[in-house]
Structures are given as C-alpha cells and as structure tokens.
Design a protein around this motif. Structure first.
Motif, PDB file in Angstrom:
ATOM      1  N   VAL A  30      -6.388  -5.920  -7.222  1.00  0.00           N
ATOM      2  CA  VAL A  30      -6.010  -5.039  -6.311  1.00  0.00           C
ATOM      3  C   VAL A  30      -7.472  -5.998  -5.626  1.00  0.00           C
ATOM      4  O   VAL A  30      -8.152  -5.840  -6.030  1.00  0.00           O
ATOM      5  CB  VAL A  30      -6.576  -3.256  -7.053  1.00  0.00           C
ATOM      6  CG1 VAL A  30      -5.752  -3.022  -7.589  1.00  0.00           C
ATOM      7  CG2 VAL A  30      -7.606  -3.444  -7.463  1.00  0.00           C
ATOM      8  N   ASP A  31      -7.697  -4.852  -4.299  1.00  0.00           N
ATOM      9  CA  ASP A  31      -8.381  -5.465  -3.408  1.00  0.00           C
ATOM     10  C   ASP A  31      -8.726  -3.997  -2.186  1.00  0.00           C
ATOM     11  O   ASP A  31      -7.921  -3.565  -2.316  1.00  0.00           O
ATOM     12  CB  ASP A  31      -7.518  -5.956  -1.849  1.00  0.00           C
ATOM     13  CG  ASP A  31      -7.702  -7.330  -3.196  1.00  0.00           C
ATOM     14  OD1 ASP A  31      -9.060  -8.007  -3.228  1.00  0.00           O
ATOM     15  OD2 ASP A  31      -6.606  -7.706  -2.834  1.00  0.00           O
ATOM     16  N   VAL A  32     -10.055  -3.625  -2.418  1.00  0.00           N
ATOM     17  CA  VAL A  32     -10.458  -2.434  -0.955  1.00  0.00           C
ATOM     18  C   VAL A  32      -9.810  -2.652   0.445  1.00  0.00           C
ATOM     19  O   VAL A  32     -10.783  -3.758   0.271  1.00  0.00           O
ATOM     20  CB  VAL A  32     -11.443  -1.649  -1.592  1.00  0.00           C
ATOM     21  CG1 VAL A  32     -11.981  -0.591  -0.288  1.00  0.00           C
ATOM     22  CG2 VAL A  32     -11.616  -1.465  -2.569  1.00  0.00           C
ATOM     23  N   VAL A  33      -9.191  -2.413   0.956  1.00  0.00           N
ATOM     24  CA  VAL A  33      -9.382  -2.382   2.612  1.00  0.00           C
ATOM     25  C   VAL A  33      -9.723  -0.705   3.165  1.00  0.00           C
ATOM     26  O   VAL A  33      -9.622   0.089   2.661  1.00  0.00           O
ATOM     27  CB  VAL A  33      -7.997  -3.024   3.115  1.00  0.00           C
ATOM     28  CG1 VAL A  33      -7.831  -4.462   2.246  1.00  0.00           C
ATOM     29  CG2 VAL A  33      -6.924  -2.060   2.817  1.00  0.00           C
ATOM     30  N   MET A  34      -9.830  -1.258   4.494  1.00  0.00           N
ATOM     31  CA  MET A  34     -10.223   0.160   5.222  1.00  0.00           C
ATOM     32  C   MET A  34      -9.371   0.052   6.546  1.00  0.00           C
ATOM     33  O   MET A  34      -8.392  -0.890   7.042  1.00  0.00           O
ATOM     34  CB  MET A  34     -11.660  -0.642   6.582  1.00  0.00           C
ATOM     35  CG  MET A  34     -12.072   0.568   7.118  1.00  0.00           C
ATOM     36  SD  MET A  34     -12.497   1.916   6.442  1.00  0.00           S
ATOM     37  CE  MET A  34     -13.169   3.276   7.815  1.00  0.00           C
ATOM     38  N   ASP A  35      -8.481   1.249   6.373  1.00  0.00           N
ATOM     39  CA  ASP A  35      -7.730   1.597   7.542  1.00  0.00           C
ATOM     40  C   ASP A  35      -9.043   2.110   8.609  1.00  0.00           C
ATOM     41  O   ASP A  35      -8.989   3.738   8.572  1.00  0.00           O
ATOM     42  CB  ASP A  35      -6.300   2.868   7.127  1.00  0.00           C
ATOM     43  CG  ASP A  35      -5.527   2.395   7.672  1.00  0.00           C
ATOM     44  OD1 ASP A  35      -5.612   2.577   8.890  1.00  0.00           O
ATOM     45  OD2 ASP A  35      -4.380   3.515   7.281  1.00  0.00           O
ATOM     46  N   LEU A  36      -8.856   1.594   9.191  1.00  0.00           N
ATOM     47  CA  LEU A  36      -9.477   2.196  10.648  1.00  0.00           C
ATOM     48  C   LEU A  36      -8.492   3.555  11.448  1.00  0.00           C
ATOM     49  O   LEU A  36      -9.304   4.278  11.873  1.00  0.00           O
ATOM     50  CB  LEU A  36      -9.665   1.025  11.620  1.00  0.00           C
ATOM     51  CG  LEU A  36     -10.750  -0.260  10.867  1.00  0.00           C
ATOM     52  CD1 LEU A  36     -10.704  -1.179  12.258  1.00  0.00           C
ATOM     53  CD2 LEU A  36     -11.651   0.225  11.054  1.00  0.00           C
ATOM     54  N   ASP A  37      -7.323   3.241  11.556  1.00  0.00           N
ATOM     55  CA  ASP A  37      -7.074   4.055  11.966  1.00  0.00           C
ATOM     56  C   ASP A  37      -7.021   5.808  12.202  1.00  0.00           C
ATOM     57  O   ASP A  37      -6.601   6.742  12.446  1.00  0.00           O
ATOM     58  CB  ASP A  37      -5.320   3.882  12.437  1.00  0.00           C
ATOM     59  CG  ASP A  37      -4.664   2.681  13.420  1.00  0.00           C
ATOM     60  OD1 ASP A  37      -6.016   2.835  14.619  1.00  0.00           O
ATOM     61  OD2 ASP A  37      -4.110   2.262  13.029  1.00  0.00           O
TER      62      ASP A  37
ATOM     63  N   PHE B 163     -12.908   3.014  -8.312  1.00  0.00           N
ATOM     64  CA  PHE B 163     -11.328   2.998  -8.066  1.00  0.00           C
ATOM     65  C   PHE B 163     -10.846   1.269  -8.583  1.00  0.00           C
ATOM     66  O   PHE B 163     -10.334   1.382  -9.777  1.00  0.00           O
ATOM     67  CB  PHE B 163     -10.442   4.462  -7.758  1.00  0.00           C
ATOM     68  CG  PHE B 163      -9.245   4.237  -7.998  1.00  0.00           C
ATOM     69  CD1 PHE B 163      -8.734   5.101  -9.250  1.00  0.00           C
ATOM     70  CD2 PHE B 163      -8.576   3.240  -7.551  1.00  0.00           C
ATOM     71  CE1 PHE B 163      -7.898   5.172  -9.502  1.00  0.00           C
ATOM     72  CE2 PHE B 163      -6.987   3.177  -7.773  1.00  0.00           C
ATOM     73  CZ  PHE B 163      -7.094   4.339  -8.861  1.00  0.00           C
ATOM     74  N   ALA B 164     -11.014   0.986  -8.007  1.00  0.00           N
ATOM     75  CA  ALA B 164     -10.872  -0.419  -7.593  1.00  0.00           C
ATOM     76  C   ALA B 164     -11.223  -1.124  -9.132  1.00  0.00           C
ATOM     77  O   ALA B 164     -10.824  -2.396 -10.289  1.00  0.00           O
ATOM     78  CB  ALA B 164     -10.980  -1.413  -6.756  1.00  0.00           C
ATOM     79  N   ALA B 165     -12.635  -0.737  -9.067  1.00  0.00           N
ATOM     80  CA  ALA B 165     -13.235  -1.856 -10.489  1.00  0.00           C
ATOM     81  C   ALA B 165     -12.537  -1.349 -12.439  1.00  0.00           C
ATOM     82  O   ALA B 165     -12.820  -2.203 -13.046  1.00  0.00           O
ATOM     83  CB  ALA B 165     -14.895  -1.723 -10.302  1.00  0.00           C
ATOM     84  N   ALA B 166     -12.070  -0.010 -11.539  1.00  0.00           N
ATOM     85  CA  ALA B 166     -11.415   0.889 -12.804  1.00  0.00           C
ATOM     86  C   ALA B 166     -10.016  -0.149 -13.162  1.00  0.00           C
ATOM     87  O   ALA B 166      -9.357  -0.301 -14.509  1.00  0.00           O
ATOM     88  CB  ALA B 166     -11.144   1.732 -13.078  1.00  0.00           C
ATOM     89  N   GLN B 167      -9.427  -0.064 -12.327  1.00  0.00           N
ATOM     90  CA  GLN B 167      -7.939  -1.082 -11.859  1.00  0.00           C
ATOM     91  C   GLN B 167      -8.695  -2.797 -12.160  1.00  0.00           C
ATOM     92  O   GLN B 167      -6.954  -3.237 -13.377  1.00  0.00           O
ATOM     93  CB  GLN B 167      -7.919  -0.632 -10.618  1.00  0.00           C
ATOM     94  CG  GLN B 167      -7.217   0.861 -10.673  1.00  0.00           C
ATOM     95  CD  GLN B 167      -6.132   1.721 -11.266  1.00  0.00           C
ATOM     96  OE1 GLN B 167      -5.000   0.814 -11.624  1.00  0.00           O
ATOM     97  NE2 GLN B 167      -6.492   2.882 -11.839  1.00  0.00           N
ATOM     98  N   ARG B 168      -8.927  -3.132 -12.141  1.00  0.00           N
ATOM     99  CA  ARG B 168      -9.123  -4.911 -12.647  1.00  0.00           C
ATOM    100  C   ARG B 168      -9.610  -4.862 -13.601  1.00  0.00           C
ATOM    101  O   ARG B 168      -9.419  -5.270 -14.332  1.00  0.00           O
ATOM    102  CB  ARG B 168     -10.378  -5.367 -11.596  1.00  0.00           C
ATOM    103  CG  ARG B 168     -10.069  -5.561 -10.221  1.00  0.00           C
ATOM    104  CD  ARG B 168     -11.269  -5.429  -9.143  1.00  0.00           C
ATOM    105  NE  ARG B 168     -10.984  -5.833  -8.113  1.00  0.00           N
ATOM    106  CZ  ARG B 168     -11.699  -4.906  -7.017  1.00  0.00           C
ATOM    107  NH1 ARG B 168     -12.656  -4.999  -7.768  1.00  0.00           N
ATOM    108  NH2 ARG B 168     -11.819  -5.162  -5.683  1.00  0.00           N
ATOM    109  N   GLU B 169     -10.208  -3.624 -14.922  1.00  0.00           N
ATOM    110  CA  GLU B 169     -10.843  -3.600 -16.325  1.00  0.00           C
ATOM    111  C   GLU B 169      -9.156  -3.708 -16.966  1.00  0.00           C
ATOM    112  O   GLU B 169      -9.127  -3.892 -18.392  1.00  0.00           O
ATOM    113  CB  GLU B 169     -11.039  -2.643 -16.254  1.00  0.00           C
ATOM    114  CG  GLU B 169     -13.220  -2.993 -16.014  1.00  0.00           C
ATOM    115  CD  GLU B 169     -13.750  -1.559 -16.518  1.00  0.00           C
ATOM    116  OE1 GLU B 169     -14.017  -1.307 -17.227  1.00  0.00           O
ATOM    117  OE2 GLU B 169     -15.051  -2.327 -15.466  1.00  0.00           O
TER     118      GLU B 169
END
Length: 56
Positions: free
Chosen positions: A34-41, A23-29
């Motif tokens: 955008v970045d992808v981050v992990m929400d551990l909670d 999804f992020a790659a498509a948004q960058r195109e």
C-alpha cells in the motif's frame, strides 16, 4: 497497474497525528503493498493498494 482505495482519511487531522501513515504501516506489516497519496480535490489522504493487471 490498477490501484484500489483501501481507506480515506481527512487531511485536517490533529497536529502531529498521521492516521493514514499509521494505517498504511499496519497494512504493510500484514504484507499488503500500500501507498499513501493525497487527493487534493477531496482534501484527503488515501491509502491505496497496488494491484497488478492480469496478463492474458
């Protein structure tokens, strides 16, 4: 810099599947920063958009 969550994906996706990254790659195109981050909670991957703070 503020960030806004664009989309959220569960971390327990099928093996070999990277929906947040895809999804992020498509948004960058489309020209979105955008970045992808992990929400551990929440045990989820978040696609976040960078937003610059306005300077007055």
């Amino acid at each position: 810099m503020n960030r806004m969550v664009v989309q959220q994906f569960p971390a327990g996706g099928p093996r070999g599947s990277w929906p947040a990254e895809e999804f992020a790659a498509a948004q960058r195109e489309l020209g979105h920063a955008v970045d992808v981050v992990m929400d551990l909670d929440a045990d989820a991957f978040l696609v976040v958009a960078r937003q610059l703070e306005s300077v007055e």
